[in-house]
Design an enzyme around this catalytic site. Structure first.
Site, PDB file in Angstrom:
ATOM      1  N   CYS A 171      15.256 -36.265 -36.341  1.00  0.00           N
ATOM      2  CA  CYS A 171      15.926 -34.987 -36.604  1.00  0.00           C
ATOM      3  C   CYS A 171      14.976 -33.822 -36.320  1.00  0.00           C
ATOM      4  O   CYS A 171      13.761 -33.971 -36.408  1.00  0.00           O
ATOM      5  CB  CYS A 171      16.400 -34.816 -38.055  1.00  0.00           C
ATOM      6  SG  CYS A 171      17.428 -36.159 -38.630  1.00  0.00           S
ATOM      7  N   ARG A 224      14.741 -34.675 -30.579  1.00  0.00           N
ATOM      8  CA  ARG A 224      14.451 -35.417 -31.801  1.00  0.00           C
ATOM      9  C   ARG A 224      15.698 -36.076 -32.412  1.00  0.00           C
ATOM     10  O   ARG A 224      15.601 -36.836 -33.375  1.00  0.00           O
ATOM     11  CB  ARG A 224      13.855 -34.470 -32.861  1.00  0.00           C
ATOM     12  CG  ARG A 224      12.601 -33.777 -32.406  1.00  0.00           C
ATOM     13  CD  ARG A 224      12.047 -32.903 -33.508  1.00  0.00           C
ATOM     14  NE  ARG A 224      11.715 -33.689 -34.664  1.00  0.00           N
ATOM     15  CZ  ARG A 224      10.581 -34.340 -34.844  1.00  0.00           C
ATOM     16  NH1 ARG A 224       9.653 -34.279 -33.917  1.00  0.00           N
ATOM     17  NH2 ARG A 224      10.361 -35.041 -35.925  1.00  0.00           N
ATOM     18  N   TRP A 268      19.542 -37.084 -36.163  1.00  0.00           N
ATOM     19  CA  TRP A 268      19.583 -38.481 -35.717  1.00  0.00           C
ATOM     20  C   TRP A 268      19.859 -39.268 -36.986  1.00  0.00           C
ATOM     21  O   TRP A 268      19.011 -39.367 -37.869  1.00  0.00           O
ATOM     22  CB  TRP A 268      18.246 -38.865 -35.086  1.00  0.00           C
ATOM     23  CG  TRP A 268      18.256 -40.222 -34.454  1.00  0.00           C
ATOM     24  CD1 TRP A 268      18.630 -40.517 -33.176  1.00  0.00           C
ATOM     25  CD2 TRP A 268      17.844 -41.460 -35.042  1.00  0.00           C
ATOM     26  NE1 TRP A 268      18.494 -41.864 -32.943  1.00  0.00           N
ATOM     27  CE2 TRP A 268      18.017 -42.470 -34.074  1.00  0.00           C
ATOM     28  CE3 TRP A 268      17.373 -41.828 -36.300  1.00  0.00           C
ATOM     29  CZ2 TRP A 268      17.723 -43.800 -34.306  1.00  0.00           C
ATOM     30  CZ3 TRP A 268      17.077 -43.166 -36.544  1.00  0.00           C
ATOM     31  CH2 TRP A 268      17.251 -44.134 -35.544  1.00  0.00           C
ATOM     32  N   ASN A 303      14.349 -33.730 -42.556  1.00  0.00           N
ATOM     33  CA  ASN A 303      14.039 -34.753 -41.550  1.00  0.00           C
ATOM     34  C   ASN A 303      13.273 -35.841 -42.271  1.00  0.00           C
ATOM     35  O   ASN A 303      12.200 -35.574 -42.819  1.00  0.00           O
ATOM     36  CB  ASN A 303      13.187 -34.110 -40.437  1.00  0.00           C
ATOM     37  CG  ASN A 303      12.554 -35.128 -39.512  1.00  0.00           C
ATOM     38  OD1 ASN A 303      13.085 -36.226 -39.352  1.00  0.00           O
ATOM     39  ND2 ASN A 303      11.437 -34.770 -38.919  1.00  0.00           N
ATOM     40  N   GLY A 304      13.825 -37.068 -42.299  1.00  0.00           N
ATOM     41  CA  GLY A 304      13.120 -38.160 -42.987  1.00  0.00           C
ATOM     42  C   GLY A 304      14.105 -38.997 -43.775  1.00  0.00           C
ATOM     43  O   GLY A 304      15.319 -38.921 -43.560  1.00  0.00           O
ATOM     44  N   GLU A 344       8.094 -51.998 -18.312  1.00  0.00           N
ATOM     45  CA  GLU A 344       8.339 -50.558 -18.416  1.00  0.00           C
ATOM     46  C   GLU A 344       9.501 -50.136 -17.507  1.00  0.00           C
ATOM     47  O   GLU A 344      10.354 -49.335 -17.909  1.00  0.00           O
ATOM     48  CB  GLU A 344       7.045 -49.798 -18.077  1.00  0.00           C
ATOM     49  CG  GLU A 344       7.137 -48.289 -17.998  1.00  0.00           C
ATOM     50  CD  GLU A 344       7.590 -47.606 -19.291  1.00  0.00           C
ATOM     51  OE1 GLU A 344       7.694 -48.264 -20.341  1.00  0.00           O
ATOM     52  OE2 GLU A 344       7.882 -46.405 -19.215  1.00  0.00           O
ATOM     53  N   LYS A 396      12.938 -48.395 -18.846  1.00  0.00           N
ATOM     54  CA  LYS A 396      13.435 -47.102 -18.336  1.00  0.00           C
ATOM     55  C   LYS A 396      14.897 -47.218 -17.935  1.00  0.00           C
ATOM     56  O   LYS A 396      15.707 -46.366 -18.252  1.00  0.00           O
ATOM     57  CB  LYS A 396      12.644 -46.631 -17.103  1.00  0.00           C
ATOM     58  CG  LYS A 396      11.275 -46.058 -17.297  1.00  0.00           C
ATOM     59  CD  LYS A 396      11.201 -44.742 -18.015  1.00  0.00           C
ATOM     60  CE  LYS A 396      11.139 -44.956 -19.503  1.00  0.00           C
ATOM     61  NZ  LYS A 396       9.861 -45.072 -20.134  1.00  0.00           N
ATOM     62  N   GLU A 407      17.264 -47.699 -21.082  1.00  0.00           N
ATOM     63  CA  GLU A 407      17.466 -46.607 -22.031  1.00  0.00           C
ATOM     64  C   GLU A 407      18.227 -45.434 -21.449  1.00  0.00           C
ATOM     65  O   GLU A 407      18.906 -44.729 -22.182  1.00  0.00           O
ATOM     66  CB  GLU A 407      16.157 -46.163 -22.684  1.00  0.00           C
ATOM     67  CG  GLU A 407      15.161 -45.493 -21.789  1.00  0.00           C
ATOM     68  CD  GLU A 407      13.898 -45.068 -22.538  1.00  0.00           C
ATOM     69  OE1 GLU A 407      13.956 -44.767 -23.729  1.00  0.00           O
ATOM     70  OE2 GLU A 407      12.843 -45.032 -21.884  1.00  0.00           O
ATOM     71  N   HIS A 442      10.949 -70.613 -15.508  1.00  0.00           N
ATOM     72  CA  HIS A 442      11.058 -71.217 -16.842  1.00  0.00           C
ATOM     73  C   HIS A 442      12.319 -70.756 -17.562  1.00  0.00           C
ATOM     74  O   HIS A 442      12.404 -70.838 -18.782  1.00  0.00           O
ATOM     75  CB  HIS A 442       9.811 -70.897 -17.663  1.00  0.00           C
ATOM     76  CG  HIS A 442       8.558 -71.441 -17.051  1.00  0.00           C
ATOM     77  ND1 HIS A 442       8.240 -72.775 -17.083  1.00  0.00           N
ATOM     78  CD2 HIS A 442       7.583 -70.832 -16.334  1.00  0.00           C
ATOM     79  CE1 HIS A 442       7.102 -72.967 -16.437  1.00  0.00           C
ATOM     80  NE2 HIS A 442       6.693 -71.805 -15.965  1.00  0.00           N
ATOM     81  N   LYS A 463      13.464 -38.744 -29.314  1.00  0.00           N
ATOM     82  CA  LYS A 463      12.144 -38.735 -28.676  1.00  0.00           C
ATOM     83  C   LYS A 463      11.065 -39.286 -29.592  1.00  0.00           C
ATOM     84  O   LYS A 463      10.211 -40.043 -29.159  1.00  0.00           O
ATOM     85  CB  LYS A 463      11.814 -37.298 -28.252  1.00  0.00           C
ATOM     86  CG  LYS A 463      10.507 -37.153 -27.505  1.00  0.00           C
ATOM     87  CD  LYS A 463      10.563 -37.825 -26.153  1.00  0.00           C
ATOM     88  CE  LYS A 463       9.269 -37.762 -25.407  1.00  0.00           C
ATOM     89  NZ  LYS A 463       9.249 -38.726 -24.295  1.00  0.00           N
TER      90      LYS A 463
HETATM   91  O1  M6R Z   1       5.759 -41.264 -29.279  1.00  0.00           O
HETATM   92  P1  M6R Z   1       5.448 -42.707 -29.086  1.00  0.00           P
HETATM   93  O2  M6R Z   1       4.673 -42.959 -27.842  1.00  0.00           O
HETATM   94  O3  M6R Z   1       4.810 -43.334 -30.270  1.00  0.00           O
HETATM   95  O4  M6R Z   1       6.866 -43.391 -28.909  1.00  0.00           O
HETATM   96  C1  M6R Z   1       7.002 -44.766 -28.767  1.00  0.00           C
HETATM   97  C2  M6R Z   1       8.380 -45.132 -28.302  1.00  0.00           C
HETATM   98  O5  M6R Z   1       9.348 -44.703 -29.208  1.00  0.00           O
HETATM   99  C3  M6R Z   1       8.693 -44.532 -26.935  1.00  0.00           C
HETATM  100  O6  M6R Z   1       7.749 -44.883 -25.983  1.00  0.00           O
HETATM  101  C4  M6R Z   1      10.096 -44.981 -26.456  1.00  0.00           C
HETATM  102  O7  M6R Z   1      10.090 -46.350 -26.212  1.00  0.00           O
HETATM  103  C5  M6R Z   1      10.515 -44.195 -25.222  1.00  0.00           C
HETATM  104  N1  M6R Z   1      11.870 -43.779 -25.343  1.00  0.00           N
HETATM  105  C6  M6R Z   1      10.403 -44.972 -23.961  1.00  0.00           C
HETATM  106  O8  M6R Z   1      10.788 -44.244 -22.854  1.00  0.00           O
END
Ligand code: M6R
Length: 617
Positions: free
Chosen positions: A2, A27, A75, A101-102, A490, A494, A497, A513, A612
């Site tokens: 949030c 956020r 969020w 937020n929390g 990675e 990408k 998500e 495997h 984020k």
């Molecule tokens: O801010 P951080 O690097 O700790 O965040 C970790 C993950 O939440 C972050 O990398 C997330 O997986 C991204 N959305 C990936 O693109």
């Protein structure tokens, strides 16, 4: 997660709050709301959906007058995203307003107690419980708002960043923090104040900010210095006003359609900024003060444990290969969320490297605390200056990628690997595990990376053409070996998500495997086959996939001929030392995901269900 914003001053609060919310949407963006006080009335509007939906609702619903107010972009944690659960929340009397937020973990018990005292709740949120708890405490004779907030916070278990407004004190706001970030922007002569989850909402108004620490509460009053107190014992604290380094340009799209695309293209500059003053090729020196000042700790370490989440965890995996090869030290890479709950064996001889772009990831933060409590030395690698993780460690380094706003992490990943490479090279020299000729060669190569990334970005149109062919695919496989196995993970993350296409990353040799059973003529397989990375083995893996009719998108080194003969699509990267190759191979995979997501009309910068920075566990 949030995002929260607030304003007290002499300007119209509404545009400041709404602009701030748009900048904080990274956020969380499943619902949003705003409260304004016009001197007489509290005007509150909130809705499910993004800040743009809120703007529409506000225009039909409330007056936007007033120079004090708060806003929230959510969020969801407690209660589904709907209008009622959105923030701000009002107390039962309608006099107090909160944005939060929390998570308040013991909210059920507090709620029952309040219900027994006649409180009626309208939402499913923990936040409505908190504001009514504050109200209940404030009904006691002589208790002021700041005290009531403080007493309430001493009763809650959980995490919070809050801003509380009281109709009875319309030139004042109380903010507090534990576990979630909050910054206070301080205007000239204390005539105005801004409150926000990070400094981006107020960057054009002031460069002076106070970042509250955990368990601190601040009372902000127009025309007066900010008063900061410890929540536990009410002791006064000197408010530390810092000068912000961020500028407005950095947090705007700069002509790109999306932040993600801008951030992909910023990588050459981000890597240069990360190397600046640290990589001194002519002198043959690497300068990283956080490492240099603790060299003994690193050299005496029996192992390195890397903790992180998501993309940062993938950067950690790349580092495992780099550190073991260059420094000959055992490395373990752990998901922070698993590490913190599995009673890990940690000793004083361990060095823990915690990686986080935001510096606010709750699991990583908790894992750091655990490691430190067991005597390990913790080195934090963050992008956001002044973030919680940047403060909660024994030493560390920043990545200097600049603000990363797209939810999908791009430049954070490459700059994290850049710092990890610098660390490994410096340690290899100190430990004598790399010859001086090799060391110099690596330094020279590293300096060339930004221009190689720049060159690589020119193939954007080619990647777009490839993306067109696969935008309707429902599954993808990503394969790589060695340094490029984490890049395969990675690449898959990408795509998942931002385009919502199912994708999996595998070490290329693991194919046979199990995952090979998935392959048919509808399965696109992205294979990383760089010339120095077990090339022949990967070519064999590609043959195996091809004979099962998969579509092959291969990332190869310039000049490759063998893979070209088999693959359906070829993406060439400039020649590079294998340990540095993730800095290049990841770029086309970022672009591929980006273009597929755009063509599928997905919200690239704000994918569904994500935020984020993940400040809840
Ligand atoms: O801010 P951080 O690097 O700790 O965040 C970790 C993950 O939440 C972050 O990398 C997330 O997986 C991204 N959305 C990936 O693109």
């Amino acid at each position: 997660m949030c995002g929260i914003t607030g304003y007290i001053g002499y300007r119209d609060a509404y545009p400041i709050i709404m602009n701030g919310l748009k900048r904080l949407e990274y956020r969380g963006y499943d619902s949003s709301g705003v409260m304004l006080f016009d001197g007489k009335n509290i005007n509150l509007s909130k809705t499910k959906g993004k800040v743009s939906s809120l703007e529409e609702k506000v225009s039909q619903e409330i007056s936007t007058e007033g120079s004090i107010g708060v806003g929230h972009t959510r969020w969801a944690t407690h209660g589904i995203p709907n209008d009622v659960n959105s923030h701000p929340h009002m107390s039962q009397s309608g006099n107090l307003v909160i944005v939060h937020n929390g998570i308040i973990e013991n909210y059920e018990a507090l709620k029952q107690e309040l219900v027994s005292r006649g409180y009626v709740f309208h939402s499913d949120t923990d936040t409505e419980v908190l504001i009514n708890l504050i109200e209940e405490i404030k009904t006691q004779e002589g208790v002021k708002l700041g005290q009531a907030v403080q007493i309430a916070l001493n009763q809650v278990i959980g995490a919070y960043a809050i801003a509380v407004f009281d109709r009875a004190k319309p030139d004042e706001m109380v903010v507090a923090k534990l576990g979630s970030p909050i910054a206070i922007g301080v205007g000239d002569n204390f005539e105005e104040f801004f409150v926000a989850s990070d400094a981006s909402p107020f960057i054009e108004y002031t460069k002076n900010a106070i970042y509250l620490e955990d368990e601190e509460l601040a009372i902000i009053k127009k025309g007066r210095k900010v008063r900061v107190r410890k929540i536990k014992d009410d002791s006064a604290i000197d408010a530390n006003i810092q000068e912000l380094q961020m500028n407005l340009e950095q947090i705007e799209k700069g002509g790109y359609e999306h932040f993600m695309l801008k951030e992909i293209h910023e990588q050459p500059r981000a890597i240069i900024d990360t190397l600046r003053g640290r990589l001194l090729v002519n002198e043959g020196i690497i300068k990283l003060s956080g490492l240099e000042n603790n060299m003994k700790r690193f050299l005496n370490a029996e192992r390195i444990i890397i903790i992180a989440c998501g993309t940062s965890w993938h950067a950690g995996l790349v580092a495992e290969y780099i550190f073991e090869e260059f420094v000959r030290i055992p490395v373990e890479v752990e998901y922070a969320s698993e590490f913190r709950y599995r009673n890990p064996v940690i000793t004083e001889k361990d060095v823990v490297i915690a990686i986080s772009q935001s510096g606010e990831t709750a699991d990583t933060l908790a894992a750091i605390k655990l490691a430190r409590s067991k005597g390990a030395f913790v080195f934090g690698l963050c992008n956001v200056v002044g973030s919680s993780i940047a403060r909660e460690n024994d030493s560390g380094a920043y990545t200097h990628a600049g603000p990363e706003i797209g939810v999908a992490s791009t430049k954070a990943f490459t700059t994290q690997i850049t710092v990890l490479l610098l660390m490994a090279l410096r340690l290899a020299r100190a430990k004598g595990t790399m010859s001086s000729a090799d060391y110099r060669m690596h330094l020279q190569e590293l300096e060339l990376i930004p221009q190689k990334v720049e060159e690589l970005l020119k193939i954007d149109d080619h990647i777009k053409e490839i993306a067109k062919e696969y935008l309707l695919s429902t599954n993808f496989l990503y394969l790589g070996r060695g340094y490029n196995f984490p890049v395969a993970l990675e690449g898959a993350l990408k795509l998942k998500e931002i385009s919502y296409i199912h994708a999996e990353g595998y070490p290329a040799a693991e194919m046979k495997h199990g995952p090979i059973a998935l392959i048919d003529d509808r399965m696109p397989v992205v294979v990383i086959a760089t010339s120095k990375g077990h090339y022949e083995k990967v070519v064999s893996n590609i043959q195996e996939i091809k004979s099962r009719k998969a579509k092959i998108i291969a990332v190869v080194t310039k000049g490759d001929t063998s893979v070209r003969a088999i693959a359906d699509h070829i993406i060439e990267i400039p020649e590079v030392e294998e340990a540095f190759s993730p800095l290049l191979t990841t770029i086309p995979l970022q672009l591929l995901s980006y273009h597929i997501a755009v063509m599928r009309n997905c919200n690239v910068d704000q994918p569904r269900n994500l935020a984020k920075s993940v400040t809840v566990e």
